[in-house]
Write an enzyme that holds these catalytic residues in place. Sequence first.
Site, PDB file in Angstrom:
ATOM      1  N   HIS A  19      25.978  28.526  39.940  1.00  0.00           N
ATOM      2  CA  HIS A  19      27.201  27.749  40.212  1.00  0.00           C
ATOM      3  C   HIS A  19      26.892  26.279  40.491  1.00  0.00           C
ATOM      4  O   HIS A  19      27.756  25.421  40.284  1.00  0.00           O
ATOM      5  CB  HIS A  19      27.988  28.407  41.354  1.00  0.00           C
ATOM      6  CG  HIS A  19      28.519  29.765  40.972  1.00  0.00           C
ATOM      7  ND1 HIS A  19      28.695  30.787  41.867  1.00  0.00           N
ATOM      8  CD2 HIS A  19      28.891  30.271  39.753  1.00  0.00           C
ATOM      9  CE1 HIS A  19      29.163  31.867  41.236  1.00  0.00           C
ATOM     10  NE2 HIS A  19      29.282  31.571  39.950  1.00  0.00           N
ATOM     11  N   HIS A  42      31.964  36.550  30.806  1.00  0.00           N
ATOM     12  CA  HIS A  42      31.813  37.644  31.783  1.00  0.00           C
ATOM     13  C   HIS A  42      32.285  37.085  33.125  1.00  0.00           C
ATOM     14  O   HIS A  42      31.478  36.645  33.945  1.00  0.00           O
ATOM     15  CB  HIS A  42      30.349  38.091  31.859  1.00  0.00           C
ATOM     16  CG  HIS A  42      29.821  38.683  30.595  1.00  0.00           C
ATOM     17  ND1 HIS A  42      29.582  37.946  29.462  1.00  0.00           N
ATOM     18  CD2 HIS A  42      29.494  39.965  30.273  1.00  0.00           C
ATOM     19  CE1 HIS A  42      29.119  38.739  28.506  1.00  0.00           C
ATOM     20  NE2 HIS A  42      29.066  39.968  28.972  1.00  0.00           N
ATOM     21  N   SER A 100      32.797  32.268  39.203  1.00  0.00           N
ATOM     22  CA  SER A 100      32.804  31.179  38.210  1.00  0.00           C
ATOM     23  C   SER A 100      34.231  30.772  37.804  1.00  0.00           C
ATOM     24  O   SER A 100      34.484  29.574  37.613  1.00  0.00           O
ATOM     25  CB  SER A 100      31.953  31.553  36.988  1.00  0.00           C
ATOM     26  OG  SER A 100      32.238  32.856  36.516  1.00  0.00           O
ATOM     27  N   GLU A 118      36.962  39.607  30.990  1.00  0.00           N
ATOM     28  CA  GLU A 118      36.394  40.543  31.971  1.00  0.00           C
ATOM     29  C   GLU A 118      36.764  41.955  31.545  1.00  0.00           C
ATOM     30  O   GLU A 118      37.930  42.276  31.362  1.00  0.00           O
ATOM     31  CB  GLU A 118      36.915  40.232  33.377  1.00  0.00           C
ATOM     32  CG  GLU A 118      36.537  41.257  34.429  1.00  0.00           C
ATOM     33  CD  GLU A 118      35.032  41.569  34.516  1.00  0.00           C
ATOM     34  OE1 GLU A 118      34.220  40.627  34.538  1.00  0.00           O
ATOM     35  OE2 GLU A 118      34.684  42.779  34.534  1.00  0.00           O
ATOM     36  N   ASP A 143      35.997  42.483  25.600  1.00  0.00           N
ATOM     37  CA  ASP A 143      34.559  42.221  25.533  1.00  0.00           C
ATOM     38  C   ASP A 143      34.326  40.722  25.282  1.00  0.00           C
ATOM     39  O   ASP A 143      34.801  40.169  24.283  1.00  0.00           O
ATOM     40  CB  ASP A 143      33.977  43.067  24.390  1.00  0.00           C
ATOM     41  CG  ASP A 143      32.475  42.938  24.293  1.00  0.00           C
ATOM     42  OD1 ASP A 143      31.786  43.925  24.531  1.00  0.00           O
ATOM     43  OD2 ASP A 143      31.988  41.814  23.988  1.00  0.00           O
ATOM     44  N   GLY A 144      33.585  40.097  26.179  1.00  0.00           N
ATOM     45  CA  GLY A 144      33.378  38.654  26.082  1.00  0.00           C
ATOM     46  C   GLY A 144      32.451  38.248  24.945  1.00  0.00           C
ATOM     47  O   GLY A 144      32.591  37.160  24.387  1.00  0.00           O
ATOM     48  N   ASP A 164      27.313  35.165  31.323  1.00  0.00           N
ATOM     49  CA  ASP A 164      26.749  35.641  32.592  1.00  0.00           C
ATOM     50  C   ASP A 164      26.937  37.154  32.701  1.00  0.00           C
ATOM     51  O   ASP A 164      27.682  37.646  33.539  1.00  0.00           O
ATOM     52  CB  ASP A 164      27.487  34.904  33.735  1.00  0.00           C
ATOM     53  CG  ASP A 164      27.011  35.325  35.106  1.00  0.00           C
ATOM     54  OD1 ASP A 164      25.868  35.775  35.228  1.00  0.00           O
ATOM     55  OD2 ASP A 164      27.806  35.183  36.065  1.00  0.00           O
TER      56      ASP A 164
HETATM   57  C1  LIG Z   1      27.473  38.830  36.771  1.00  0.00           C
HETATM   58  S1  LIG Z   1      29.140  39.352  36.728  1.00  0.00           S
HETATM   59  C2  LIG Z   1      30.032  37.867  36.441  1.00  0.00           C
HETATM   60  C3  LIG Z   1      30.056  36.899  37.564  1.00  0.00           C
HETATM   61  C4  LIG Z   1      30.850  35.655  37.298  1.00  0.00           C
HETATM   62  N1  LIG Z   1      30.510  35.039  36.014  1.00  0.00           N
HETATM   63  C5  LIG Z   1      30.620  34.646  38.390  1.00  0.00           C
HETATM   64  O1  LIG Z   1      29.723  33.797  38.250  1.00  0.00           O
HETATM   65  O2  LIG Z   1      31.339  34.687  39.387  1.00  0.00           O
HETATM   66  C6  LIG Z   1      29.282  40.143  35.156  1.00  0.00           C
HETATM   67  C7  LIG Z   1      30.676  40.657  34.863  1.00  0.00           C
HETATM   68  O3  LIG Z   1      30.752  41.008  33.483  1.00  0.00           O
HETATM   69  C8  LIG Z   1      31.599  42.145  33.348  1.00  0.00           C
HETATM   70  N2  LIG Z   1      31.264  42.710  32.028  1.00  0.00           N
HETATM   71  C9  LIG Z   1      30.273  43.564  31.686  1.00  0.00           C
HETATM   72  N3  LIG Z   1      30.193  43.692  30.345  1.00  0.00           N
HETATM   73  C10 LIG Z   1      31.167  42.885  29.819  1.00  0.00           C
HETATM   74  C11 LIG Z   1      31.564  42.541  28.499  1.00  0.00           C
HETATM   75  N4  LIG Z   1      30.929  43.073  27.435  1.00  0.00           N
HETATM   76  N5  LIG Z   1      32.574  41.656  28.338  1.00  0.00           N
HETATM   77  C12 LIG Z   1      33.215  41.120  29.412  1.00  0.00           C
HETATM   78  N6  LIG Z   1      32.877  41.400  30.695  1.00  0.00           N
HETATM   79  C13 LIG Z   1      31.854  42.267  30.895  1.00  0.00           C
HETATM   80  C14 LIG Z   1      31.263  42.988  34.540  1.00  0.00           C
HETATM   81  O4  LIG Z   1      32.328  43.878  34.832  1.00  0.00           O
HETATM   82  C15 LIG Z   1      31.070  41.910  35.631  1.00  0.00           C
HETATM   83  O5  LIG Z   1      32.261  41.683  36.324  1.00  0.00           O
END
Ligand SMILES: C[S@@+](CC[C@H](N)C(=O)[O-])C[C@H]1O[C@@H](n2cnc3c(N)ncnc32)[C@H](O)[C@@H]1O
Length: 280
Positions: A19, A42, A100, A118, A143-144, A164
């Site tokens: 961050h 993500h 984020s 998400e 899916d991101g 992320d």
């Molecule tokens: C490390 S966390 C994200 C933290 C966030 N970026 C932050 O900095 O506050 C990863 C997130 O990705 C989500 N996730 C996992 N696979 C994903 C995908 N293929 N597409 C989107 N989100 C996904 C998980 O549920 C989780 O909430």
Amino acid sequence: MLAYRHAFHAGNHADVLKHTVLTQVLRHMNAKDKPYRLVDTHAGAGGYSLEGRYAQKKGEFEQGIGRLWDRADLPEAVADYVAQVRQFNPDGRLAQYPGSPAFASMLLRPQDQLRLFELHPTDHRILESYLGAARHVEVKNADGFDGLKSQLPPSTRRAVVLIDPSYEGHGDYGRIVATLRDALHRFAEAVYVVWYPQVQKVEAAQLPRRLEALTPKGWLHARLTVQQPDSQGFGLAGSGVFVINPPYTLHDRLAEILPYLVDVLGQVDDANYLLEQRPA
Ligand SMILES: C[S@@+](CC[C@H](N)C(=O)[O-])C[C@H]1O[C@@H](n2cnc3c(N)ncnc32)[C@H](O)[C@@H]1O
């Protein structure tokens, strides 16, 4: 199956690095009036209680933002990051941690666009209720990695992409490389920020070199190591951020703050950092 919940880890040393870098990248983008699009592939839940049972379970934030919160000697870029966390805690007490999407929502201007992906249904629901109605924000339960394709090139012709993932299985490492190869083909000019965990896995160790190989112009790689893996080789020793097309100011900013973060966040004597770049 999605088992990962960022609420357990919010505000830890890895979030501090990620961050702080994100804040610096967005500050640089904001130096020009021209709008940009931020895609967070993500996104997580957007914000986290540090007093809830998830964050309290291991108290990871105490070794991250908790060590910075009351310091009077913060270098400028760290002070900027802590100021954002303070803005998210209007009572003046460290009770919540911004994810984020919250950093983005505090730093983006009215002309900018925010696209949040998400996949976890609970975190998506929390994120949607927090930012779903905000102007210029789209929250997607999708899916991101796949969703990034629809966001590039952006109508703004300027973009930041934060990747992320949760690295639950081994698949995320390969998907990052494939996604970035495609994304650079669609829009080579974006600033791409990839966070990765420093764990004892060959995929994690190889990721920076794999990203370097597909980057046509400049890149920057920063890693902050704060502890040793446990006796079985598990645990998060630290984390890294790989930035494609980094702002030209980022290297010097990080060179100022990484030694400080090693001193303040290091949990072992041989805590250390790495900072390397290939200029454009
Ligand atoms: C490390 S966390 C994200 C933290 C966030 N970026 C932050 O900095 O506050 C990863 C997130 O990705 C989500 N996730 C996992 N696979 C994903 C995908 N293929 N597409 C989107 N989100 C996904 C998980 O549920 C989780 O909430």
